[in-house]
Design a protein around this motif. Sequence first.
Motif, PDB file in Angstrom:
ATOM      1  N   GLU A 122      -3.531  -7.389  -1.487  1.00  0.00           N
ATOM      2  CA  GLU A 122      -2.630  -6.325  -1.924  1.00  0.00           C
ATOM      3  C   GLU A 122      -3.270  -4.958  -1.730  1.00  0.00           C
ATOM      4  O   GLU A 122      -2.599  -3.989  -1.354  1.00  0.00           O
ATOM      5  CB  GLU A 122      -2.256  -6.530  -3.388  1.00  0.00           C
ATOM      6  N   THR A 123      -4.582  -4.878  -1.978  1.00  0.00           N
ATOM      7  CA  THR A 123      -5.283  -3.607  -1.763  1.00  0.00           C
ATOM      8  C   THR A 123      -5.259  -3.218  -0.298  1.00  0.00           C
ATOM      9  O   THR A 123      -5.004  -2.054   0.066  1.00  0.00           O
ATOM     10  CB  THR A 123      -6.724  -3.722  -2.258  1.00  0.00           C
ATOM     11  N   SER A 180      -3.069  -4.238   1.937  1.00  0.00           N
ATOM     12  CA  SER A 180      -1.695  -3.926   2.311  1.00  0.00           C
ATOM     13  C   SER A 180      -1.309  -2.528   1.847  1.00  0.00           C
ATOM     14  O   SER A 180      -0.619  -1.798   2.565  1.00  0.00           O
ATOM     15  CB  SER A 180      -0.747  -4.965   1.708  1.00  0.00           C
ATOM     16  N   GLU A 181      -1.750  -2.145   0.645  1.00  0.00           N
ATOM     17  CA  GLU A 181      -1.433  -0.810   0.146  1.00  0.00           C
ATOM     18  C   GLU A 181      -2.094   0.266   1.002  1.00  0.00           C
ATOM     19  O   GLU A 181      -1.473   1.304   1.305  1.00  0.00           O
ATOM     20  CB  GLU A 181      -1.891  -0.682  -1.306  1.00  0.00           C
ATOM     21  N   ALA A 182      -3.346   0.032   1.416  1.00  0.00           N
ATOM     22  CA  ALA A 182      -4.025   0.994   2.287  1.00  0.00           C
ATOM     23  C   ALA A 182      -3.327   1.090   3.640  1.00  0.00           C
ATOM     24  O   ALA A 182      -3.143   2.193   4.188  1.00  0.00           O
ATOM     25  CB  ALA A 182      -5.490   0.592   2.459  1.00  0.00           C
ATOM     26  N   GLU A 183      -2.935  -0.052   4.191  1.00  0.00           N
ATOM     27  CA  GLU A 183      -2.229  -0.043   5.466  1.00  0.00           C
ATOM     28  C   GLU A 183      -0.876   0.641   5.331  1.00  0.00           C
ATOM     29  O   GLU A 183      -0.443   1.365   6.240  1.00  0.00           O
ATOM     30  CB  GLU A 183      -2.049  -1.475   5.971  1.00  0.00           C
ATOM     31  N   ARG A 184      -0.203   0.418   4.198  1.00  0.00           N
ATOM     32  CA  ARG A 184       1.092   1.056   3.991  1.00  0.00           C
ATOM     33  C   ARG A 184       0.942   2.574   3.908  1.00  0.00           C
ATOM     34  O   ARG A 184       1.750   3.325   4.481  1.00  0.00           O
ATOM     35  CB  ARG A 184       1.729   0.514   2.715  1.00  0.00           C
ATOM     36  N   ALA A 185      -0.091   3.028   3.199  1.00  0.00           N
ATOM     37  CA  ALA A 185      -0.322   4.471   3.102  1.00  0.00           C
ATOM     38  C   ALA A 185      -0.659   5.070   4.467  1.00  0.00           C
ATOM     39  O   ALA A 185      -0.194   6.162   4.812  1.00  0.00           O
ATOM     40  CB  ALA A 185      -1.445   4.752   2.105  1.00  0.00           C
ATOM     41  N   THR A 202       2.495   5.242   6.502  1.00  0.00           N
ATOM     42  CA  THR A 202       3.326   6.350   6.043  1.00  0.00           C
ATOM     43  C   THR A 202       2.823   7.674   6.591  1.00  0.00           C
ATOM     44  O   THR A 202       3.604   8.531   7.027  1.00  0.00           O
ATOM     45  CB  THR A 202       3.343   6.390   4.507  1.00  0.00           C
ATOM     46  N   GLY A 252       8.573   2.257  -7.221  1.00  0.00           N
ATOM     47  CA  GLY A 252       7.717   2.695  -6.132  1.00  0.00           C
ATOM     48  C   GLY A 252       8.363   2.627  -4.774  1.00  0.00           C
ATOM     49  O   GLY A 252       7.689   2.515  -3.770  1.00  0.00           O
TER      50      GLY A 252
END
Length: 438
Positions: A210-211, A213-218, A221, A392
Amino acid sequence: MTPPSAPPPPADGLLAAGRRNLRALAHAVSHPSHPPTPLFADAPKRWQRLLPYVVVVALVATFLPLTITVLTDYGMSGGLAGAIAAVQTVPLLMIAHRPLQAWWIILPADVVGGLFALGGPASQSSWPWTPSVIVAYLFLMLALALRETRQTLIGVWLVTGAAGAVLGRLFPGESDGTNVLLLVLSAVVLVIGGALRERGEAQRRLVEQETISEAERAHRTLLEERTRIARELHDVVAHHMSVITVQADSAPYRVGGLPPEAQAEFASIAASARESLTEMRRLLSVLRSEDATGERAPQPGLDRLQQLVEATVRAGVPAGLSLTAGLAEPGRLPQTIDLSAYRIVQEALANVVRHAPGADTRVSVSSDGTDLTVLVVNGPPAGPASPVEAGGAGGHGLVGMRERVRLTGGTLDTGPLPDGGFRVAARLPLGTKEPVSP
């Protein structure tokens, strides 16, 4: 007609597979699968990190005198009982960080203790494992299950059963079934502890994923917002390049008496401008996604802020606009600054609509001749945000603002207010200051 059944595997293949499995088990029980880091070493609180050491000290303090008492009841002398009990229980101090090494010491000590317990009083019928040995061994199995792999646990369980079976065969008249009891209880503890360990590892891997994925999502973006800005800048720069091309091509007809050298220079300028436009269109075709089409309308600016605020009011947000006179006139501001200011206000108002519905909002755009100041302040929300927005599902608001401010070389200040509102303040220089490189 039924097909012929497959021939049985050759005996040599079964023997080779058995030897491989035995070697794998032997390697598993002789090599720890983890570094000697304490249990709960990554816990956030200090008392959690110290808890395993408190537990092992309590275990030794409990089982050492208890084991000495039990062994003396089997007829051992005090010195011998103390020595064997120390070897059986003191290694429990290691189970917080080296449980497999502790097992290497405790199991042989338990076997030796069983041999010395032979010939004890008839009333003492628990053999080859005494009650204290069984309980202490279960704590050791739990520590192993929480740290070692499944293959290691299987090997430990088999070796434990083999040790008890050998003692039972050597002294059949002395065994009373404690070997079976220890095997059953050890299996239960190993299964429960192994399940807890695997569950913890699965949760840890899920958090790591999840960490990531969140970094990749940011990051995605950020790239999407930069691509969007690049497409908008293409429209701005393309307009100016088109004007240069038209002016250079029409100069010989608008200005009479130009020498041939000047006409050739204007023709060269027009050709260079057309070539630049061609290259920019090629770049835009790469930046634009396959299903995206070019925008027909010109890029917005401060002249459309009033329409933007009115649309926000229709969305249920009481908003007001304060705009310095003359700033909205065409050509008053550099087009990049004009577009960036509009987009910053647009993103800020969109965030208010999503996250602070009904909040009183004020938009102010002013200039001191050197910098353009954009200020959007909203009060606390008048009602709860929708579950989708609160969960979110927002857009690129703050990311887009930061990238546009970096483009112009300005500064951005955002943050919550004491009353529960939010503030966005951007300063965009109107001079020739170099933008901050990403």
